[in-house]
Design a protein around this motif. Structure first.
Motif, short mmCIF file in Angstrom:
data_model
loop_
_atom_site.label_atom_id
_atom_site.label_comp_id
_atom_site.label_asym_id
_atom_site.label_seq_id
_atom_site.Cartn_x
_atom_site.Cartn_y
_atom_site.Cartn_z
N PHE A 286 0.86 -1.19 0.00
CA PHE A 286 0.00 0.00 0.00
C PHE A 286 0.89 1.24 0.00
N ALA A 288 0.04 4.06 -1.86
CA ALA A 288 -0.71 5.28 -2.22
C ALA A 288 -0.73 6.29 -1.08
N LEU A 322 -5.59 0.25 3.71
CA LEU A 322 -4.63 -0.71 4.27
C LEU A 322 -5.23 -1.46 5.46
N PHE A 338 3.16 1.81 4.03
CA PHE A 338 4.14 2.87 4.15
C PHE A 338 3.73 3.77 5.31
N LYS A 352 1.89 2.68 13.95
CA LYS A 352 1.02 2.55 12.77
C LYS A 352 0.92 1.09 12.32
N LYS A 356 -2.68 -0.61 12.18
CA LYS A 356 -3.28 -0.97 10.88
C LYS A 356 -3.26 -2.48 10.63
#
Ligand code: CTP
Length: 415
Positions: A286, A288, A322, A338, A352, A356
């Motif tokens: 991921f 983007a 994500l 990312f 993170k 996530k």
């Protein structure tokens, strides 16, 4: 792959012009028609005769060529193409394009065209890093101009760094991506763009890339500075290891690589839908820069200055793509995210990763001074369950190759 596509190829004045002869050969081999334009400076590096002979069509050199003007005209010449490619694109050419100059055939064609333009910059490393070139590049990106390269390496002038024109095959790749050309595995295999074998052969990998655009009204949107360069490089590196790649991309300025399945989207919600539709996958990256918020009160008609005061935008949170996929019933075995941070990079990235639910996080510092967002290089830290690995500052292509190799090793080990 490029059968019946017409490429207007502008060859600028740089030592890399000799590589454009190879580009013409590759393009014609893939079935494209090449209409060459050689600038006065370009003529110092390659001869008009060799360009015309390889292209198999007359060369255009002069703005005020009466025969050409009578038969066709530069306006028509610029529009008859499917894509305009400038290779090599010098610092001077970039400046002219960014400034809207039209004082010779090449710059006039670039101003007159209604087609997409792809540039392959080539110049000395200091010229590439000069603030004026940075500004011009940003202006060109805003104008929708696509770029491929430059590469890192030793330069003809004896210096080392970014500035070498991308290799002809990489430019071919970018041309195919810009044209959304269908991929013919045999052709790609021949051109070296997509090997049919590799450690990821038979694997399906999903990559998200680029910014998202969140509409305010039919003519305005909220966006961010992501160029899509890192995502495109990752997709290309995975493809080069033999993976089947689904590439879900927002409106990026760097074209998608050839040999991948491109799904173009605008908004975060469209991106999530496209990602779900592409599952199942063995791994997902991921990359983007998804907009965290969208405009909740998007106007159906253009907002007007009608005296009723300033418009008030209300925001709604976008889905976290994500996190959604990491918790999905069809979760890929390896989920990589990312983390774009401006402070406390490792601490934020570690948090993170847990929040996530992904396996790996590539953390990078995107503070303005780093030049990473929209730039050619990236300095990342790989955060996994085992700890943190610091990677050196590298061209985005090399970050992509390292990551692809790690993904191949992980999927290959079955861990
Ligand atoms: N991401 C996503 N969907 C979103 C937001 C982010 O898939 N709506 C993904 C990005 O592609 C990236 C990762 O989540 O892989 C982290 O993105 P980042 O912008 O760093 O984090 P945010 O979720 O925006 O968190 P914060 O605002 O706390 O920085």
């Amino acid at each position: 792959m490029l059968a019946n596509r017409r490429i207007l190829l502008i060859i600028g004045g740089g030592i890399a012009a000799y590589k454009s002869l190879e580009l013409i050969r590759l393009l014609r081999g893939a079935g494209a028609a090449v209409v060459p334009v050689l600038t006065r400076a370009g003529e110092q590096f390659v001869t008009p005769l060799s360009v015309a002979a390889l292209a198999g069509t007359p060369l255009h050199r002069d703005l005020f060529d009466l025969t050409t003007e009578a038969e066709m005209g530069h306006i028509q010449l610029s529009r008859a193409a499917d894509l305009v490619v400038v290779a090599p694109c010098t610092a001077d050419m970039m400046a002219k394009m960014a400034g809207g100059h039209a004082d010779d055939l090449a710059s006039t064609l670039l101003m007159a065209t209604d087609k997409r333009v792809l540039i392959a910059p080539a110049m000395n490393v200091r010229m590439w890093q000069h603030p004026a070139t940075r500004r011009n590049l940003a202006t060109l990106a805003d104008d929708g101009v696509l770029t491929v390269g430059p590469d890192h390496g030793d330069m003809a002038c004896g210096e080392h760094g970014p500035g070498r024109m991308a290799e002809p095959r990489a430019i071919m790749d970018a041309i195919a991506g810009a044209l959304g050309a269908g991929i013919d595995a045999a052709t790609l295999g021949e051109s070296g763009a997509a090997p049919v074998e590799g450690p990821l052969a038979g694997r399906h990998v999903l990559v998200t890339s680029g910014p998202t655009h969140e509409p305010i009204d039919p003519v305005r949107y909220i966006a961010n500075r992501s160029s899509g360069a890192q995502g495109a490089a990752i997709a290309a590196a995975l493809r080069d290891l033999g993976a089947r790649v689904s590439f879900v991309t927002g409106p990026a300025t760097v074209p998608p690589p050839a040999g991948v399945q491109v799904v173009a989207v605008q908004t975060a919600r469209e991106m999530l839908a496209a990602v779900k539709a592409a599952l199942p996958a063995d791994a997902a990256v991921f990359c983007a820069a998804v907009a965290d918020w969208r405009v909740a009160n998007e106007a159906g008609q253009k907002l007007k200055k009608d005296g009723a005061g300033l418009p008030v935008l209300e925001f709604a949170e976008n889905p976290d793509i994500l996190a959604t996929i990491a918790a999905h019933e069809n979760r890929p075995a390896l989920v990589v995210g990312f983390a774009a941070e401006t402070n406390d990079v490792i601490a934020h990235a570690t948090a993170k990763r847990a929040r996530k639910g992904c396996d790996w996080i590539l953390a990078n510092d995107v503070s303005p001074g780093t030049g990473i967002m929209g730039g050619a290089e990236n300095a990342v830290h790989l955060v996994t369950a085992d700890g943190v690995e610091d990677w050196p500052r590298l061209p985005k292509e090399q970050v992509a190759q390292r990551l692809a190799a790690r993904i191949a090793a992980r999927l290959g080990s079955g861990a």
